[in-house]
Design an enzyme around this catalytic site. Sequence first.
Site, PDB file in Angstrom:
ATOM      1  N   HIS A  64      13.568 -27.499  31.490  1.00 34.10           N
ATOM      2  CA  HIS A  64      13.213 -27.401  30.069  1.00 34.10           C
ATOM      3  C   HIS A  64      11.706 -27.225  29.888  1.00 34.10           C
ATOM      4  CE1 HIS A  64      17.190 -29.578  29.766  1.00 34.10           C
ATOM      5  NE2 HIS A  64      17.365 -28.517  29.001  1.00 34.10           N
ATOM      6  N   HIS A  65      11.018 -26.754  30.946  1.00 36.24           N
ATOM      7  CA  HIS A  65       9.570 -26.598  30.794  1.00 36.24           C
ATOM      8  C   HIS A  65       9.246 -25.549  29.742  1.00 36.24           C
ATOM      9  CE1 HIS A  65      10.209 -23.075  33.304  1.00 36.24           C
ATOM     10  NE2 HIS A  65       8.992 -22.687  33.039  1.00 36.24           N
ATOM     11  N   LYS A  70      17.954 -20.243  29.598  1.00 33.85           N
ATOM     12  CA  LYS A  70      18.641 -18.951  29.568  1.00 33.85           C
ATOM     13  C   LYS A  70      19.361 -18.698  30.870  1.00 33.85           C
ATOM     14  CE  LYS A  70      18.849 -14.818  27.410  1.00 33.85           C
ATOM     15  NZ  LYS A  70      20.292 -14.902  27.628  1.00 33.85           N
ATOM     16  N   ASP A  99       7.645 -13.448  33.893  1.00 37.22           N
ATOM     17  CA  ASP A  99       6.976 -13.900  32.667  1.00 37.22           C
ATOM     18  C   ASP A  99       7.863 -13.818  31.427  1.00 37.22           C
ATOM     19  OD1 ASP A  99       4.448 -14.621  33.779  1.00 37.22           O
ATOM     20  OD2 ASP A  99       4.042 -12.482  34.048  1.00 37.22           O
ATOM     21  N   LYS A 106      22.705 -21.853  33.633  1.00 39.07           N
ATOM     22  CA  LYS A 106      23.842 -21.025  34.066  1.00 39.07           C
ATOM     23  C   LYS A 106      25.123 -21.700  33.622  1.00 39.07           C
ATOM     24  CE  LYS A 106      24.298 -17.171  36.397  1.00 39.07           C
ATOM     25  NZ  LYS A 106      23.294 -16.108  36.433  1.00 39.07           N
TER      26      LYS A 106
HETATM   27  P1  NAD Z   1      30.678  -7.832  37.621  1.00 39.65           P
HETATM   28  O1  NAD Z   1      31.785  -8.787  37.422  1.00 39.65           O
HETATM   29  O2  NAD Z   1      30.403  -6.822  36.574  1.00 39.65           O
HETATM   30  O3  NAD Z   1      30.843  -7.046  39.003  1.00 39.65           O
HETATM   31  C1  NAD Z   1      31.034  -7.639  40.246  1.00 39.65           C
HETATM   32  C2  NAD Z   1      31.752  -6.636  41.130  1.00 39.65           C
HETATM   33  O4  NAD Z   1      31.794  -7.138  42.459  1.00 39.65           O
HETATM   34  C3  NAD Z   1      33.183  -6.379  40.681  1.00 39.65           C
HETATM   35  O5  NAD Z   1      33.429  -4.990  40.642  1.00 39.65           O
HETATM   36  C4  NAD Z   1      33.998  -7.080  41.756  1.00 39.65           C
HETATM   37  O6  NAD Z   1      35.275  -6.501  41.958  1.00 39.65           O
HETATM   38  C5  NAD Z   1      33.107  -6.905  42.963  1.00 39.65           C
HETATM   39  N1  NAD Z   1      33.383  -7.849  44.032  1.00 39.65           N
HETATM   40  C6  NAD Z   1      33.838  -9.122  43.940  1.00 39.65           C
HETATM   41  N2  NAD Z   1      33.960  -9.672  45.155  1.00 39.65           N
HETATM   42  C7  NAD Z   1      33.582  -8.721  46.042  1.00 39.65           C
HETATM   43  C8  NAD Z   1      33.516  -8.679  47.459  1.00 39.65           C
HETATM   44  N3  NAD Z   1      33.829  -9.732  48.201  1.00 39.65           N
HETATM   45  N4  NAD Z   1      33.085  -7.514  48.042  1.00 39.65           N
HETATM   46  C9  NAD Z   1      32.757  -6.443  47.300  1.00 39.65           C
HETATM   47  N5  NAD Z   1      32.805  -6.437  45.940  1.00 39.65           N
HETATM   48  C10 NAD Z   1      33.212  -7.552  45.328  1.00 39.65           C
HETATM   49  O7  NAD Z   1      29.401  -8.761  37.897  1.00 39.65           O
HETATM   50  P2  NAD Z   1      27.879  -8.350  37.734  1.00 39.65           P
HETATM   51  O8  NAD Z   1      27.451  -8.749  36.382  1.00 39.65           O
HETATM   52  O9  NAD Z   1      27.657  -6.962  38.212  1.00 39.65           O
HETATM   53  O10 NAD Z   1      27.202  -9.400  38.738  1.00 39.65           O
HETATM   54  C11 NAD Z   1      27.097  -9.144  40.127  1.00 39.65           C
HETATM   55  C12 NAD Z   1      26.009 -10.028  40.709  1.00 39.65           C
HETATM   56  O11 NAD Z   1      24.769  -9.773  40.032  1.00 39.65           O
HETATM   57  C13 NAD Z   1      26.266 -11.537  40.570  1.00 39.65           C
HETATM   58  O12 NAD Z   1      25.712 -12.206  41.684  1.00 39.65           O
HETATM   59  C14 NAD Z   1      25.456 -11.905  39.337  1.00 39.65           C
HETATM   60  O13 NAD Z   1      25.079 -13.266  39.320  1.00 39.65           O
HETATM   61  C15 NAD Z   1      24.250 -10.992  39.512  1.00 39.65           C
HETATM   62  N6  NAD Z   1      23.507 -10.713  38.278  1.00 39.65           N
HETATM   63  C16 NAD Z   1      24.109 -10.166  37.184  1.00 39.65           C
HETATM   64  C17 NAD Z   1      23.350  -9.899  36.044  1.00 39.65           C
HETATM   65  C18 NAD Z   1      23.929  -9.214  34.834  1.00 39.65           C
HETATM   66  O14 NAD Z   1      23.153  -8.869  33.924  1.00 39.65           O
HETATM   67  N7  NAD Z   1      25.223  -8.963  34.751  1.00 39.65           N
HETATM   68  C19 NAD Z   1      21.993 -10.230  36.021  1.00 39.65           C
HETATM   69  C20 NAD Z   1      21.403 -10.780  37.155  1.00 39.65           C
HETATM   70  C21 NAD Z   1      22.173 -11.015  38.281  1.00 39.65           C
END
Ligand code: NAD
Length: 470
Positions: A64-65, A70, A99, A106
């Site tokens: 909470h700094h 988010k 920044d 989460k």
């Molecule tokens: P998503 O659900 O849109 O897509 C994930 C994809 O990965 C799916 O198509 C799924 O079928 C596939 N998948 C699942 N298990 C798998 C495996 N073992 N091997 C290969 N493919 C596999 O999710 P996303 O939003 O694209 O998020 C993906 C990663 O990115 C996560 O780690 C998430 O925390 C990170 N992330 C997402 C965002 C965002 O804005 N959505 C932002 C920062 C980080």
Amino acid sequence: MAKRYSFLMQVNHAFDKAAALTEHDPTVLKTIKAVNSVYHIQFPILRDDGSIEVIHAWRAEHSHHKQPTKGGIRYSMAVNEDEIMALAALMTYKCAVVDVPFGGAKGGIKIARHKFSEAELERITRRYTFELVKKNFIGPGIDVPAPDFGTGAKEMAWIADTYTSLATGELNALACVTAKPVSQGGIRGRTEATGRGVYFGIREACDNPEDMKRLGLSRGLEGKRVVVQGLGNVGYHAAKFLAECGAVIVGLAEYEGAICNPKGLDVDEVVEYRRTNESIVDFPGAENVESKAALELDCDILVPAALENQITEENAPRIKAKIIGEAANGPTTGEAADILFQRGCLILPDTYLNAGGVTVSYFEWVKNLSHVRFGRMEKRFEQGAYRRLLKAVEKVTGKHFTDAEINEIARGASEEDLVNSGLEETMVMAYQQLIEIREAHEGKITLRTAALINAIDKIAASYEHLGIFP
Ligand code: NAD
């Protein structure tokens, strides 16, 4: 093979490694590392067949700094408290690196989303939001969720609708969640923001002459061979932007299998094929590979964009890529990162590389609080000024611009233009900071450690002069 360290332990270990290279008071470091609050909810949901199912869900606020906190909400059977706390911590560090003035949080709901109907998913999402409201774990100035693995704009619209209907008269209620559909207070460019940010980060890395020389690669993205794991929001957009800018997508992996083609794969064609066939396996012209083996394909850049703990000490020695672009959160374990570093690989850390999503979420939040679309005030003014400038150039040079040239040059910035330019600026500046920190340590630290040092310094600065620490 049993995992030796939990995800949170891995994140904390990386934090400790970076913290040891700083000179901050140990109490401050301990405070930064601690997960401030965790809320575990169990609630019943009415299934379409009339049965009742009890759902487990979490929200963790790491720091909470800065407020609000988010971070995304994921829907997956792998969700547990440790994972959510680890991801919340990564959000804190990520926001500091780019920044963005938020603390990290989460959320997660432990469900296999394909086993629920759309109506059931809506009931789950709305009930989850209601539970967050009850405990003050959501609000424009409190905690602002966004999408993550297994969620998207639709879930965000349900969250916004539930929250606004409970927060009667709250002027800024729509800022309670980001990555909403544009029609419901979202911002243009958010859907593709994380993937676009991944592209900007990889582009910056490939533009660094010293790093490319050390890796034995040519400078620039042109012709670089890329393998992407996960064809969801982040993986799809990252692959698309990389391909558009000259990289060759030689491998794509999903959970059901993977495909490769050294001549290149058309990402949109693969996505369309998967939609029709419910699998990427047997994509015409490509060779099938076992899903996890795709990480070991011959390529220059590997982009894990699915889940955590994909590159471990077990498969790290066989990884051929020289650059690992951590589009997912925590895809490389600490042990694997050490092995890859010793082998001379460059890891672009998640705390930097996938920060494009939260960056544009920040822009959306600002838009919601200001109640005006970016570019609305200045677009026409800019257009007029550029047109007057072109007229002056015509007068001085005697040259006449065509209507097409005038329309192209004398264009005021739209919301999407401004979002993309703000995102590019953020990713470029943040990368420069990481390189400077690495250089200050004579190149002996990884970019992951550099990112964490950067985050720790910025967060520690927010505690300065408060007098709460001895
Ligand atoms: P998503 O659900 O849109 O897509 C994930 C994809 O990965 C799916 O198509 C799924 O079928 C596939 N998948 C699942 N298990 C798998 C495996 N073992 N091997 C290969 N493919 C596999 O999710 P996303 O939003 O694209 O998020 C993906 C990663 O990115 C996560 O780690 C998430 O925390 C990170 N992330 C997402 C965002 C965002 O804005 N959505 C932002 C920062 C980080």
